[in-house]
Design a protein around this motif. Structure first.
Motif, PDB file in Angstrom:
ATOM      1  N   PHE A  17      -5.106  16.880 -12.690  1.00 38.68           N
ATOM      2  CA  PHE A  17      -5.122  15.446 -12.389  1.00 38.68           C
ATOM      3  C   PHE A  17      -6.392  15.033 -11.652  1.00 38.68           C
ATOM      4  CE2 PHE A  17      -0.652  15.909 -13.446  1.00 38.68           C
ATOM      5  CZ  PHE A  17      -0.499  14.815 -14.285  1.00 38.68           C
ATOM      6  N   PHE A  21      -7.578  12.367 -14.135  1.00 35.50           N
ATOM      7  CA  PHE A  21      -7.365  11.018 -13.610  1.00 35.50           C
ATOM      8  C   PHE A  21      -8.479  10.562 -12.670  1.00 35.50           C
ATOM      9  CE2 PHE A  21      -5.267   7.973 -10.648  1.00 35.50           C
ATOM     10  CZ  PHE A  21      -4.963   6.999 -11.576  1.00 35.50           C
ATOM     11  N   TYR A  25     -11.153   9.453 -15.638  1.00 35.74           N
ATOM     12  CA  TYR A  25     -10.645   8.082 -15.763  1.00 35.74           C
ATOM     13  C   TYR A  25     -11.168   7.177 -14.656  1.00 35.74           C
ATOM     14  CZ  TYR A  25      -7.406   4.151 -16.163  1.00 35.74           C
ATOM     15  OH  TYR A  25      -6.872   2.893 -16.284  1.00 35.74           O
ATOM     16  N   THR A  33      -5.892   3.093 -21.041  1.00 38.57           N
ATOM     17  CA  THR A  33      -4.465   3.340 -21.164  1.00 38.57           C
ATOM     18  C   THR A  33      -3.703   2.140 -20.635  1.00 38.57           C
ATOM     19  OG1 THR A  33      -2.724   4.978 -20.737  1.00 38.57           O
ATOM     20  CG2 THR A  33      -4.158   4.418 -18.888  1.00 38.57           C
ATOM     21  N   GLU A  38      -1.112   4.283 -16.423  1.00 44.44           N
ATOM     22  CA  GLU A  38      -2.016   4.474 -15.289  1.00 44.44           C
ATOM     23  C   GLU A  38      -1.239   4.729 -14.003  1.00 44.44           C
ATOM     24  OE1 GLU A  38      -4.360   1.490 -12.581  1.00 44.44           O
ATOM     25  OE2 GLU A  38      -5.498   1.739 -14.453  1.00 44.44           O
ATOM     26  N   PHE A  41       0.179   8.279 -14.098  1.00 50.73           N
ATOM     27  CA  PHE A  41      -0.869   9.256 -13.801  1.00 50.73           C
ATOM     28  C   PHE A  41      -1.224   9.232 -12.311  1.00 50.73           C
ATOM     29  CE2 PHE A  41      -2.504   8.398 -18.353  1.00 50.73           C
ATOM     30  CZ  PHE A  41      -1.602   9.312 -18.874  1.00 50.73           C
ATOM     31  N   HIS A  42      -1.255   8.027 -11.745  1.00 53.38           N
ATOM     32  CA  HIS A  42      -1.577   7.872 -10.329  1.00 53.38           C
ATOM     33  C   HIS A  42      -0.528   8.578  -9.466  1.00 53.38           C
ATOM     34  CE1 HIS A  42      -3.852   4.825  -7.601  1.00 53.38           C
ATOM     35  NE2 HIS A  42      -3.520   5.875  -6.888  1.00 53.38           N
ATOM     36  N   THR A  45      -0.767  12.344  -9.794  1.00 53.10           N
ATOM     37  CA  THR A  45      -1.889  12.843  -9.010  1.00 53.10           C
ATOM     38  C   THR A  45      -1.481  13.021  -7.556  1.00 53.10           C
ATOM     39  OG1 THR A  45      -3.470  11.736 -10.481  1.00 53.10           O
ATOM     40  CG2 THR A  45      -4.277  12.403  -8.309  1.00 53.10           C
ATOM     41  N   PRO A  56      -8.237   7.581  -5.341  1.00 54.35           N
ATOM     42  CA  PRO A  56      -9.060   7.388  -6.544  1.00 54.35           C
ATOM     43  C   PRO A  56     -10.270   6.484  -6.323  1.00 54.35           C
ATOM     44  CG  PRO A  56      -6.732   7.233  -7.088  1.00 54.35           C
ATOM     45  CD  PRO A  56      -6.818   7.278  -5.593  1.00 54.35           C
TER      46      PRO A  56
END
Length: 245
Positions: A17, A21, A25, A33, A38, A41-42, A45, A56
């Motif tokens: 990740f 991510f 990303y 996406t 999103e 994925f967040h 992570t 991020p």
């Protein structure tokens, strides 16, 4: 065996990740996406990085600075301006905190177009969150460790994200070979980068920062790229066409 499985799962899930991510990303927008994906994925992570969760926004800003100023005095983590990897990690952490706490604003060219989830990012960066994850790791080891030496792995769990970053930033700019002259000291540390999931193809990546495949030669293999291709085929993400150069 259970401890080894847990350690490897944490190592590779956290690293996946981070590269998928945070790096590919958040920093480079190598794919698009849906907002729901999103968020998933967040959250993943946050869960997989646990006690070493990396914001991020702060990660993306620093990584964009790294590309713009690679191996110069403005590079936030070039190994050529520090005595050792620990000094580099400490300076990187200081710079990261300024962006994570919003005590410093980035240059306009490095800002924006990164995922933000204010509540999760705030909670994930608190000492309470980091300590709770740490207690969870310790409890797991108490329950399943069969030898005393296994507990020596716990500090790696606590600092997983920064350790991954230090390996990539130090080794990826000091050791290995170069396919391209990028005007910096970026290197490809090894041609089959399973341990760091393609992140040690730094020379290739600095040449083609928008390309989601970090491998460039026939003998190189980026293990995350096929995963991204499958996710593209099933329409979880949409890979962007790399820019020329």
């Amino acid at each position: 065996m259970i401890i080894l499985i847990f350690f490897l799962a944490h190592w590779f899930l956290s690293l996946f990740f981070q590269t998928f991510f945070l790096h590919r990303y958040a920093s480079h927008k190598m794919f698009t996406t849906h907002k729901v994906n999103e968020r998933i994925f967040h959250m993943l992570t946050f869960i997989c990085q646990g006690s070493s969760y990396l914001n991020p926004r702060a990660y993306a800003i620093m990584h964009r600075e790294h590309h713009a100023y690679s191996d110069t005095e403005k590079d936030p983590h070039s190994p050529y301006f520090f005595r050792d990897v620990f000094q580099m990690m400490w300076r990187t952490a200081q710079s990261y905190k300024l962006y994570e706490k919003r005590l410093k604003e980035p240059d306009a060219k490095f800002a924006g177009n990164y995922p933000e989830w204010r509540l999760l990012d705030f909670w994930g960066s608190t000492y309470v969150s980091r300590i709770l994850f740490g207690i969870g790791y310790i409890a797991f080891y108490i329950a399943f460790a069969t030898h005393w030496w296994m507990f020596l792995l716990l500090p790696i769990h606590f600092m997983m994200g920064p350790i991954h970053g230090a390996i990539v930033n130090w080794c990826g700019h000091k050791y290995g070979y170069a396919n391209f002259d990028n005007g910096d000291k970026s290197k490809n540390s090894i041609p089959l980068d399973f341990l760091m999931l393609g992140e040690l193809f730094q020379n290739n990546h600095h040449k083609r920062p928008n390309n989601s495949n970090f491998a460039a030669k026939w003998f190189e293999f980026d293990p995350v790229y096929p995963v991204m291709k499958v996710m593209h085929w099933v329409r979880i993400i949409k890979l962007r066409k790399p820019l020329a150069g």
